[in-house]
Enzyme design. Structure first.
Site, PDB file in Angstrom:
ATOM      1  N   ARG A  54      32.333 -14.077 -25.740  1.00 48.76           N
ATOM      2  CA  ARG A  54      33.543 -14.895 -25.815  1.00 48.76           C
ATOM      3  C   ARG A  54      34.206 -14.774 -27.176  1.00 48.76           C
ATOM      4  O   ARG A  54      35.370 -14.465 -27.294  1.00 48.76           O
ATOM      5  CB  ARG A  54      33.200 -16.362 -25.517  1.00 48.76           C
ATOM      6  CG  ARG A  54      32.799 -16.588 -24.053  1.00 48.76           C
ATOM      7  CD  ARG A  54      32.097 -17.895 -23.876  1.00 48.76           C
ATOM      8  NE  ARG A  54      30.893 -17.921 -24.684  1.00 48.76           N
ATOM      9  CZ  ARG A  54      30.194 -19.004 -24.980  1.00 48.76           C
ATOM     10  NH1 ARG A  54      30.606 -20.169 -24.547  1.00 48.76           N
ATOM     11  NH2 ARG A  54      29.099 -18.922 -25.704  1.00 48.76           N
TER      12      ARG A  54
ATOM     13  N   LYS B  39      16.623 -24.886 -23.728  1.00 51.89           N
ATOM     14  CA  LYS B  39      17.709 -25.870 -23.744  1.00 51.89           C
ATOM     15  C   LYS B  39      17.301 -27.120 -22.973  1.00 51.89           C
ATOM     16  O   LYS B  39      16.457 -27.055 -22.082  1.00 51.89           O
ATOM     17  CB  LYS B  39      18.953 -25.282 -23.077  1.00 51.89           C
ATOM     18  CG  LYS B  39      19.578 -24.161 -23.857  1.00 51.89           C
ATOM     19  CD  LYS B  39      20.792 -23.637 -23.127  1.00 51.89           C
ATOM     20  CE  LYS B  39      21.328 -22.391 -23.795  1.00 51.89           C
ATOM     21  NZ  LYS B  39      22.422 -21.776 -23.034  1.00 51.89           N
TER      22      LYS B  39
ATOM     23  N   HIS C 101      31.986 -17.971 -16.491  1.00 51.91           N
ATOM     24  CA  HIS C 101      30.933 -17.138 -15.884  1.00 51.91           C
ATOM     25  C   HIS C 101      31.488 -16.409 -14.652  1.00 51.91           C
ATOM     26  O   HIS C 101      31.226 -15.226 -14.444  1.00 51.91           O
ATOM     27  CB  HIS C 101      29.742 -18.002 -15.426  1.00 51.91           C
ATOM     28  CG  HIS C 101      29.021 -18.719 -16.521  1.00 51.91           C
ATOM     29  ND1 HIS C 101      28.855 -20.077 -16.536  1.00 51.91           N
ATOM     30  CD2 HIS C 101      28.406 -18.262 -17.640  1.00 51.91           C
ATOM     31  CE1 HIS C 101      28.158 -20.430 -17.613  1.00 51.91           C
ATOM     32  NE2 HIS C 101      27.879 -19.359 -18.310  1.00 51.91           N
TER      33      HIS C 101
ATOM     34  N   SER D  62      28.968 -24.482 -21.231  1.00 48.10           N
ATOM     35  CA  SER D  62      28.393 -25.484 -20.330  1.00 48.10           C
ATOM     36  C   SER D  62      28.117 -26.790 -21.073  1.00 48.10           C
ATOM     37  O   SER D  62      28.300 -27.873 -20.528  1.00 48.10           O
ATOM     38  CB  SER D  62      27.112 -24.935 -19.709  1.00 48.10           C
ATOM     39  OG  SER D  62      27.408 -23.763 -18.995  1.00 48.10           O
TER      40      SER D  62
HETATM   41  N1  COA Z   1      32.259 -18.250 -19.978  1.00 49.01           N
HETATM   42  C1  COA Z   1      31.961 -19.465 -20.393  1.00 49.01           C
HETATM   43  N2  COA Z   1      30.815 -19.788 -21.001  1.00 49.01           N
HETATM   44  C2  COA Z   1      29.930 -18.800 -21.183  1.00 49.01           C
HETATM   45  C3  COA Z   1      30.179 -17.497 -20.791  1.00 49.01           C
HETATM   46  C4  COA Z   1      31.404 -17.234 -20.152  1.00 49.01           C
HETATM   47  N3  COA Z   1      31.742 -16.025 -19.724  1.00 49.01           N
HETATM   48  N4  COA Z   1      29.125 -16.745 -21.118  1.00 49.01           N
HETATM   49  C5  COA Z   1      28.254 -17.561 -21.724  1.00 49.01           C
HETATM   50  N5  COA Z   1      28.742 -18.804 -21.769  1.00 49.01           N
HETATM   51  C6  COA Z   1      28.129 -19.967 -22.393  1.00 49.01           C
HETATM   52  C7  COA Z   1      27.198 -20.691 -21.491  1.00 49.01           C
HETATM   53  O1  COA Z   1      27.858 -21.722 -20.799  1.00 49.01           O
HETATM   54  C8  COA Z   1      26.168 -21.207 -22.458  1.00 49.01           C
HETATM   55  O2  COA Z   1      26.618 -22.410 -23.008  1.00 49.01           O
HETATM   56  P1  COA Z   1      25.606 -23.535 -23.473  1.00 49.01           P
HETATM   57  O3  COA Z   1      24.782 -22.938 -24.579  1.00 49.01           O
HETATM   58  O4  COA Z   1      26.534 -24.591 -23.895  1.00 49.01           O
HETATM   59  O5  COA Z   1      24.766 -23.892 -22.284  1.00 49.01           O
HETATM   60  C9  COA Z   1      26.134 -20.158 -23.556  1.00 49.01           C
HETATM   61  O6  COA Z   1      27.346 -19.483 -23.468  1.00 49.01           O
HETATM   62  C10 COA Z   1      25.069 -19.114 -23.417  1.00 49.01           C
HETATM   63  O7  COA Z   1      24.483 -19.216 -22.171  1.00 49.01           O
HETATM   64  P2  COA Z   1      24.091 -18.125 -21.133  1.00 49.01           P
HETATM   65  O8  COA Z   1      25.092 -17.025 -21.057  1.00 49.01           O
HETATM   66  O9  COA Z   1      23.759 -18.832 -19.893  1.00 49.01           O
HETATM   67  O10 COA Z   1      22.884 -17.489 -21.782  1.00 49.01           O
HETATM   68  P3  COA Z   1      21.613 -18.145 -22.321  1.00 49.01           P
HETATM   69  O11 COA Z   1      21.657 -17.793 -23.764  1.00 49.01           O
HETATM   70  O12 COA Z   1      21.438 -19.561 -21.976  1.00 49.01           O
HETATM   71  O13 COA Z   1      20.548 -17.341 -21.468  1.00 49.01           O
HETATM   72  C11 COA Z   1      18.965 -15.582 -21.092  1.00 49.01           C
HETATM   73  C12 COA Z   1      19.892 -16.331 -22.022  1.00 49.01           C
HETATM   74  C13 COA Z   1      18.566 -16.253 -19.822  1.00 49.01           C
HETATM   75  C14 COA Z   1      19.654 -14.280 -20.774  1.00 49.01           C
HETATM   76  C15 COA Z   1      17.741 -15.355 -22.020  1.00 49.01           C
HETATM   77  O14 COA Z   1      17.251 -16.611 -22.415  1.00 49.01           O
HETATM   78  C16 COA Z   1      16.647 -14.555 -21.380  1.00 49.01           C
HETATM   79  O15 COA Z   1      16.767 -13.367 -21.260  1.00 49.01           O
HETATM   80  N6  COA Z   1      15.532 -15.206 -20.982  1.00 49.01           N
HETATM   81  C17 COA Z   1      14.393 -14.579 -20.383  1.00 49.01           C
HETATM   82  C18 COA Z   1      13.260 -14.356 -21.397  1.00 49.01           C
HETATM   83  C19 COA Z   1      13.453 -13.088 -22.175  1.00 49.01           C
HETATM   84  O16 COA Z   1      13.496 -11.991 -21.656  1.00 49.01           O
HETATM   85  N7  COA Z   1      13.556 -13.244 -23.509  1.00 49.01           N
HETATM   86  C20 COA Z   1      13.748 -12.154 -24.414  1.00 49.01           C
HETATM   87  C21 COA Z   1      15.210 -11.975 -24.722  1.00 49.01           C
HETATM   88  S1  COA Z   1      15.456 -10.734 -25.964  1.00 49.01           S
END
Ligand code: COA
Length: 163
Positions: A94, A45, A21, A132
């Site tokens: 990724r 989650k 990140h 994560s």
């Molecule tokens: N390096 C390492 N790991 C990474 C990474 C990077 N550069 N980018 C993403 N990841 C990993 C994260 O650790 C996470 O791992 P996990 O699933 O094991 O926890 C996974 O990839 C994805 O996580 P993250 O990037 O944090 O995104 P998310 O999918 O959890 O979050 C939101 C998504 C918050 C953007 C989304 O839920 C959201 O927009 N919510 C608001 C409600 C909304 O508007 N919904 C409509 C969406 S269309």
């Protein structure tokens, strides 16, 4: 919005923040005038840390970047992004397996948040397999998490897992 001040939102769960990140935030901070890291409060989650803890960890981990701030958000990401006068959402890509979900989210966000575009950035390849969930699993089984998370996160994660 003014073109002289380009703001981008980098959203995520960050449970906890990893070097992957941080790599994305560092890259994005060179391309935009300011980056707002948006830590989601609610998530489907099974989270280990509270939103305030996740926020604090990412704030500490990016403190040296002058044009980066972080806060928690709730509700739709596009509404939050518009409220911040930003029109760009940054997401890390990724591997190919990230693509399908990210594609769906980016197009949905474009549909519901008319002027908001998603930009994908690739982290350094050494972080391309970090997540994560895996970091938490390694910590649970007493493995070495130092290649994946900043030093300040290690004791917080180990303490949390012991509870
Ligand atoms: N390096 C390492 N790991 C990474 C990474 C990077 N550069 N980018 C993403 N990841 C990993 C994260 O650790 C996470 O791992 P996990 O699933 O094991 O926890 C996974 O990839 C994805 O996580 P993250 O990037 O944090 O995104 P998310 O999918 O959890 O979050 C939101 C998504 C918050 C953007 C989304 O839920 C959201 O927009 N919510 C608001 C409600 C909304 O508007 N919904 C409509 C969406 S269309």
């Amino acid at each position: 919005m003014s073109t002289s001040n380009k703001i981008a939102v980098y959203p995520g769960t960050f449970d906890p923040v990893t070097y992957g990140h941080i790599d994305i935030v560092e890259r994005a901070s060179k391309l935009f005038d300011s980056i707002i890291i948006a830590v989601t409060k609610s998530s489907s989650k099974n989270l280990l840390f509270t939103s305030e803890e996740r926020l604090q960890m990412i704030k500490e981990s990016t403190a040296k970047l002058n044009n980066v701030t972080a806060e928690c958000f709730d509700g739709l990401l596009v509404d939050y992004t518009a409220k911040k006068n930003a029109d760009v959402i940054i997401r890390g890509l990724r591997t190919v397996s990230d693509f399908e979900f990210e594609y769906q989210m980016a197009l949905t966000n474009r549909k519901i948040g008319k002027n908001i575009s998603t930009i994908f950035m690739m982290p350094d390849e050494k972080y391309s397999y970090t997540s994560s969930t895996l970091v938490k699993e390694i910590a649970r089984f007493n493995g070495d998490i130092s290649p994946f998370v900043p030093e300040n996160i290690i004791p917080l994660l180990l303490n949390k897992i012991k509870k």
